[in-house]
Design a protein around this motif. Structure first.
Motif, PDB file in Angstrom:
ATOM      1  N   PRO A 124       0.839  -1.205   0.000  1.00 44.94           N
ATOM      2  CA  PRO A 124       0.000   0.000   0.000  1.00 44.94           C
ATOM      3  C   PRO A 124       0.873   1.254   0.000  1.00 44.94           C
ATOM      4  O   PRO A 124       1.942   1.278   0.611  1.00 44.94           O
ATOM      5  CB  PRO A 124      -0.796  -0.123   1.309  1.00 44.94           C
ATOM      6  N   ARG A 125       0.411   2.284  -0.680  1.00 39.57           N
ATOM      7  CA  ARG A 125       1.229   3.479  -0.883  1.00 39.57           C
ATOM      8  C   ARG A 125       0.936   4.589   0.115  1.00 39.57           C
ATOM      9  O   ARG A 125       1.565   5.652   0.048  1.00 39.57           O
ATOM     10  CB  ARG A 125       1.030   4.000  -2.304  1.00 39.57           C
ATOM     11  N   TYR A 126      -0.010   4.373   1.021  1.00 42.44           N
ATOM     12  CA  TYR A 126      -0.348   5.443   1.953  1.00 42.44           C
ATOM     13  C   TYR A 126      -0.870   4.843   3.247  1.00 42.44           C
ATOM     14  O   TYR A 126      -1.296   3.680   3.281  1.00 42.44           O
ATOM     15  CB  TYR A 126      -1.397   6.380   1.349  1.00 42.44           C
ATOM     16  N   PRO A 127      -0.841   5.607   4.354  1.00 41.13           N
ATOM     17  CA  PRO A 127      -1.355   5.096   5.629  1.00 41.13           C
ATOM     18  C   PRO A 127      -2.852   4.836   5.535  1.00 41.13           C
ATOM     19  O   PRO A 127      -3.566   5.467   4.754  1.00 41.13           O
ATOM     20  CB  PRO A 127      -1.059   6.240   6.611  1.00 41.13           C
ATOM     21  N   GLY A 128      -3.335   3.913   6.329  1.00 37.70           N
ATOM     22  CA  GLY A 128      -4.763   3.634   6.372  1.00 37.70           C
ATOM     23  C   GLY A 128      -5.538   4.748   7.050  1.00 37.70           C
ATOM     24  O   GLY A 128      -4.997   5.506   7.855  1.00 37.70           O
ATOM     25  N   SER A 129      -6.826   4.828   6.695  1.00 35.57           N
ATOM     26  CA  SER A 129      -7.682   5.851   7.309  1.00 35.57           C
ATOM     27  C   SER A 129      -8.988   5.259   7.815  1.00 35.57           C
ATOM     28  O   SER A 129      -9.966   5.972   7.993  1.00 35.57           O
ATOM     29  CB  SER A 129      -7.967   6.969   6.287  1.00 35.57           C
ATOM     30  N   GLY A 130      -9.015   3.939   8.002  1.00 37.25           N
ATOM     31  CA  GLY A 130     -10.183   3.294   8.600  1.00 37.25           C
ATOM     32  C   GLY A 130     -11.369   3.148   7.683  1.00 37.25           C
ATOM     33  O   GLY A 130     -12.503   2.987   8.148  1.00 37.25           O
ATOM     34  N   ARG A 131     -11.160   3.191   6.369  1.00 42.92           N
ATOM     35  CA  ARG A 131     -12.290   3.136   5.447  1.00 42.92           C
ATOM     36  C   ARG A 131     -12.989   1.779   5.424  1.00 42.92           C
ATOM     37  O   ARG A 131     -14.122   1.674   4.945  1.00 42.92           O
ATOM     38  CB  ARG A 131     -11.845   3.540   4.038  1.00 42.92           C
ATOM     39  N   MET A 132     -12.334   0.722   5.916  1.00 41.85           N
ATOM     40  CA  MET A 132     -12.969  -0.595   6.004  1.00 41.85           C
ATOM     41  C   MET A 132     -12.987  -1.092   7.448  1.00 41.85           C
ATOM     42  O   MET A 132     -13.069  -2.297   7.689  1.00 41.85           O
ATOM     43  CB  MET A 132     -12.224  -1.588   5.116  1.00 41.85           C
ATOM     44  N   LYS A 133     -12.953  -0.186   8.381  1.00 42.04           N
ATOM     45  CA  LYS A 133     -12.906  -0.540   9.797  1.00 42.04           C
ATOM     46  C   LYS A 133     -14.108  -1.399  10.184  1.00 42.04           C
ATOM     47  O   LYS A 133     -15.257  -1.045   9.872  1.00 42.04           O
ATOM     48  CB  LYS A 133     -12.867   0.718  10.667  1.00 42.04           C
ATOM     49  N   ASP A 134     -13.834  -2.527  10.831  1.00 39.61           N
ATOM     50  CA  ASP A 134     -14.849  -3.471  11.313  1.00 39.61           C
ATOM     51  C   ASP A 134     -15.633  -4.149  10.187  1.00 39.61           C
ATOM     52  O   ASP A 134     -16.665  -4.781  10.447  1.00 39.61           O
ATOM     53  CB  ASP A 134     -15.824  -2.783  12.278  1.00 39.61           C
ATOM     54  N   LYS A 135     -15.172  -4.036   8.953  1.00 37.45           N
ATOM     55  CA  LYS A 135     -15.816  -4.709   7.824  1.00 37.45           C
ATOM     56  C   LYS A 135     -15.164  -6.066   7.593  1.00 37.45           C
ATOM     57  O   LYS A 135     -14.034  -6.317   7.994  1.00 37.45           O
ATOM     58  CB  LYS A 135     -15.712  -3.870   6.547  1.00 37.45           C
TER      59      LYS A 135
END
Length: 293
Positions: free
Chosen positions: A38-49
């Protein structure tokens, strides 16, 4: 379904063909490794999915699984038989803090999709996204070289499997769930030596648009990604003739094949709420080739 009908469907299954014995290929065996990071830090877009990723052991599937893990998802990875690649992808996803299930099996075989879905529900209790990337291709210079077995095998692996997984997952998909299928630039431009493969990708795009209309009233979005030439095990391990590989992928405007981590963000975008007003659509990470649709 009657037993007679079930037996008839099972008897029609075509085992992997031996025209390209190295397929689907092991990423670990490639001299030049695909870029999955991955090219960038995560931002929780799939959190708990919870996401199912078919073909998640290598290539675009690996890059997508790791990206989803970074974004907070638990992952169920389906793959054919590349246990070493699957174990590596599991390790990479777990390093991102994800819970991971891996399951080997041929999704073109009746019942395998149900096993995948059942295992995912048993482990995680829900399914939020179904990412369908698994597929195969067999190059032929002449249409008369395509055997009946190859033709059925290619459709069985590339599009039948998507029907089977969608059917098995459907009872578990709630409002807000997403399905993202992998089509191809070959659906739009054609590919003279990938006749059966290109035909399956056309079917996948039509399936995506039709399934979108079928499920949109229930709040389930269905989209697709149509990559151009991407450096994965599929092509160098027999999916393209060896003599084509020196120039493979250089014919696009950007002049090079893409990397898996240049495609994975398209799957993420369509799986998460960033694309909440999109369904029945196709994204085109293809190196600058302009296509319609």
């Amino acid at each position: 379904m009657t037993q007679q009908k079930a037996n008839s469907q099972q008897a029609a299954f075509i085992e992997p063909i031996d025209e390209e014995p190295d397929l689907p290929g092991h990423e670990g065996a490639l001299e030049r490794k695909p870029e999955w990071q991955p090219r960038y830090p995560g931002s929780g877009r799939m959190k708990d999915k919870v996401a199912i990723v078919t073909g998640g052991d290598s290539g675009i599937g690996r890059a997508t699984a790791v990206l989803f893990a970074r974004e907070g998802a638990s992952i169920a990875i389906s793959y054919l038989e590349e246990h070493d690649d699957a174990a590596k992808t599991k390790e990479l996803c777990e390093a991102e803090g994800s819970q991971v299930l891996t399951l080997a099996g041929d999704l073109g075989a009746l019942g395998e999709a149900q096993k995948l879905v059942d295992a995912t529900i048993d482990r995680f209790g829900r399914i939020d996204s179904v990412i369908q990337i698994a597929g195969e291709q067999h190059p032929d210079y002449d249409v008369t070289d395509i055997t009946a077995e190859q033709l059925q095998r290619t459709f069985q692996s590339n599009i039948f499997s998507m029907f089977y997984v969608a059917q098995a997952a459907r009872p578990h998909l709630k409002e807000g769930a997403t399905i993202v299928n992998c089509s191809s630039v070959t659906m739009y431009q054609g590919a003279p030596i990938l006749l059966d493969y290109s035909a399956t990708k056309g079917a996948i795009t039509a399936f995506t648009r039709s399934l979108s209309g079928n499920l949109v009233d229930d709040g389930i979005r269905v989209n697709a990604v149509a990559p151009g030439p991407i450096w994965t095990p599929l092509n160098p391990c027999g999916g393209m003739p060896e003599e084509e590989m020196d120039t493979w992928g250089t014919g696009v405007p950007m002049g090079r094949p893409g990397e898996p981590n240049e495609v994975a963000p398209a799957f993420l975008f369509l799986a998460c709420e960033d694309s909440s007003y999109m369904s029945g659509q196709v994204l085109h990470p293809n190196g600058g080739s302009v296509v319609s649709g």
